[in-house]
Scaffold this active site. Structure first.
Site, PDB file in Angstrom:
ATOM      1  N   TYR A  15       0.833  -1.209   0.000  1.00  0.00           N
ATOM      2  CA  TYR A  15       0.000   0.000   0.000  1.00  0.00           C
ATOM      3  C   TYR A  15       0.868   1.260   0.000  1.00  0.00           C
ATOM      4  CZ  TYR A  15      -3.018  -3.751   1.654  1.00  0.00           C
ATOM      5  OH  TYR A  15      -3.667  -4.951   1.801  1.00  0.00           O
ATOM      6  N   TYR A 140     -14.009  -7.283   3.714  1.00  0.00           N
ATOM      7  CA  TYR A 140     -12.645  -7.353   3.193  1.00  0.00           C
ATOM      8  C   TYR A 140     -12.197  -8.808   3.262  1.00  0.00           C
ATOM      9  CZ  TYR A 140      -7.646  -7.093   2.625  1.00  0.00           C
ATOM     10  OH  TYR A 140      -6.369  -7.302   2.168  1.00  0.00           O
ATOM     11  N   ASP A 240     -14.655 -16.566   6.706  1.00  0.00           N
ATOM     12  CA  ASP A 240     -13.285 -16.073   6.579  1.00  0.00           C
ATOM     13  C   ASP A 240     -12.764 -15.768   7.984  1.00  0.00           C
ATOM     14  OD1 ASP A 240     -10.957 -14.662   6.248  1.00  0.00           O
ATOM     15  OD2 ASP A 240     -11.727 -13.314   4.706  1.00  0.00           O
ATOM     16  N   LYS A 269      -2.866 -15.896   8.971  1.00  0.00           N
ATOM     17  CA  LYS A 269      -2.289 -15.040  10.011  1.00  0.00           C
ATOM     18  C   LYS A 269      -1.734 -15.827  11.185  1.00  0.00           C
ATOM     19  CE  LYS A 269      -4.703 -10.772   8.807  1.00  0.00           C
ATOM     20  NZ  LYS A 269      -3.543 -10.052   8.274  1.00  0.00           N
TER      21      LYS A 269
END
Length: 422
Positions: A15, A140, A240, A269
């Site tokens: 980003y 997201y 998710d 993660k």
């Protein structure tokens, strides 16, 4: 030329532009919940490396798991080959999730890609042409193409790709608040199912906490109803759990708050304790059997580093630590401290809302114009956070000391106060 200058010339950070438009912190080492910079400063890590290092840095058992495996077999292709560590890891994940069939891949976004492909193949195997997905506003699910297509098309970082991505169906996000009345969003969901059931392969959602789309905490009752509706309309429920899994919300998985099992779950993660890149897509046996017994008979996906033995070994040890340790007690204590200390931000003029659950603490500002200034202040005062838009938040390792957590929260609040008092 030193390595920092090489970074400025050649490394494209996430980003960001090249060269970076903002200063980058040069990290020399880590230990427990501290980051040590090249210039000698120490920062308390309020981000647990994008929510992944749940046991803190340099944990001796996790390091040993990697070193021991490196001496035996650092990598082996997974096509046509099996190895012990992948089998043990898959068995552990199946037991933890209550789902049967484990596909090991290399990042959270890829696990979402595989989940969507699996849902489509499942419907194809049943003779159904269902290629659409339902997703939530503010969703997201990752940065790869299919994952982007089920992120909110209007309120996410991926809106610039709108004309390129497949068009899916978005429904009202659950109302904000863990105990909020979610009857309106449940009705909207059922209306959406009624309208699109013949074309929808699956409904994907982040259970209980919508992460990068706004750190929105919602009532688990929405999850319970979503499970009922998916079963009723023969639509696969895809949970998710990449960000919420492995204890972040105070339960091993956020789905546990509603006592439901999805048809497909994605994990990442914290899977390896944040030590190596790895993710997983896990399905019910009914899903894997339906695909495996179809004409095609195989799941069409196979990453090069799928089932990497180093990642499997450290993931097994991370799960062992969770099974043996007092993580749940620690997370409940973290939640209590967040609740107490964040309350001091309530009356600040530029603060819109505060909220927390488990190891997650959030201050939402009224606008995002001051995020960089707040981050700079925190770094100057020995705390590492990375605000996202108007969200000033922290997600910490479960091993963090109480005084360090309080310092993180106080520093975030002091940063906001410093702007208000100018």
């Amino acid at each position: 030329m030193n390595w920092i200058e090489l970074d400025r010339q050649h490394v494209w950070h996430p980003y960001n532009s090249l060269p970076s438009k903002s200063d980058l912190l040069s990290v020399k080492s880590t230990d427990k919940t501290s980051i040590f910079l090249e210039d000698g400063r120490e920062l308390i890590d309020g981000m647990s490396s994008w929510w992944s290092c749940i046991h803190g840095y340099n944990h001796p058992r996790l390091i040993k798991a990697i070193k021991d495996q490196a001496d035996i077999m650092p990598h082996i292709m997974f096509g046509g080959i099996a190895h012990e560590k992948a089998s043990i890891l898959a068995s552990k994940l199946a037991k933890l999730t209550g789902l049967n069939s484990v596909f090991l891949c290399d990042s959270g976004s890829v696990s979402v890609e595989v989940a969507l492909k699996t849902a489509i193949q499942y419907q194809e195997a049943k003779g159904l042409k269902k290629y659409k997905f339902i997703s939530l506003e503010h969703a997201y699910h990752g940065d790869t193409l299919a994952a982007m297509s089920v992120c909110d098309p209007n309120n996410s970082m991926h809106s610039i790709y709108g004309s390129y991505l497949p068009k899916h169906i978005f429904t009202q996000a659950p109302e904000l608040g863990f105990t909020a009345d979610c009857s309106s969003s449940i009705k909207a969901l059922e209306d959406t199912f009624l309208k699109h059931e013949k074309e929808v392969a699956g409904f994907i959602l982040e259970p209980v906490v919508q992460g990068a789309g706004g750190m929105r905490i919602y009532n688990p009752e929405f999850l319970r109803k979503a499970r009922e509706l998916c079963s009723k309309y023969d639509i696969l429920l895809i949970a998710d759990e990449i960000a919420t899994g492995f204890g972040h919300t105070g339960k091993m998985f956020a789905c546990d708050w509603a006592d439901i099992k999805p048809d497909i779950m994605t994990l990442g993660k914290g899977l390896t304790g944040g030590y190596m890149t790895m993710a997983a897509m896990i399905t019910s046996k009914e899903v894997s059997d339906t695909i495996s017994n179809s004409n095609l008979g195989i799941l069409m996906h196979g990453p090069t580093f799928m089932g990497n033995p180093l990642a499997c070994s450290v993931a097994i040890e991370s799960l062992n630590l969770l099974e043996e340790g007092s993580w749940q007690k620690n997370v409940l204590n973290i939640e209590k401290i967040f609740k107490e200390e964040l309350s001091y931000a309530k009356e600040l003029n530029i603060v819109k809302d505060i909220r927390n659950i488990g190891a997650i603490g959030v201050i939402e500002l009224k606008d995002e114009s001051k995020a960089q200034e707040i981050q700079d202040y925190c770094v100057e005062h020995g705390v590492w956070i990375r605000p996202f838009g108007k969200l000033i938040y922290s997600i910490v390792a479960y091993t963090i000391k109480d005084e360090d957590l309080r310092r993180i929260i106080k520093t975030m609040i002091d940063a906001i106060k410093s702007i208000e008092t100018r």
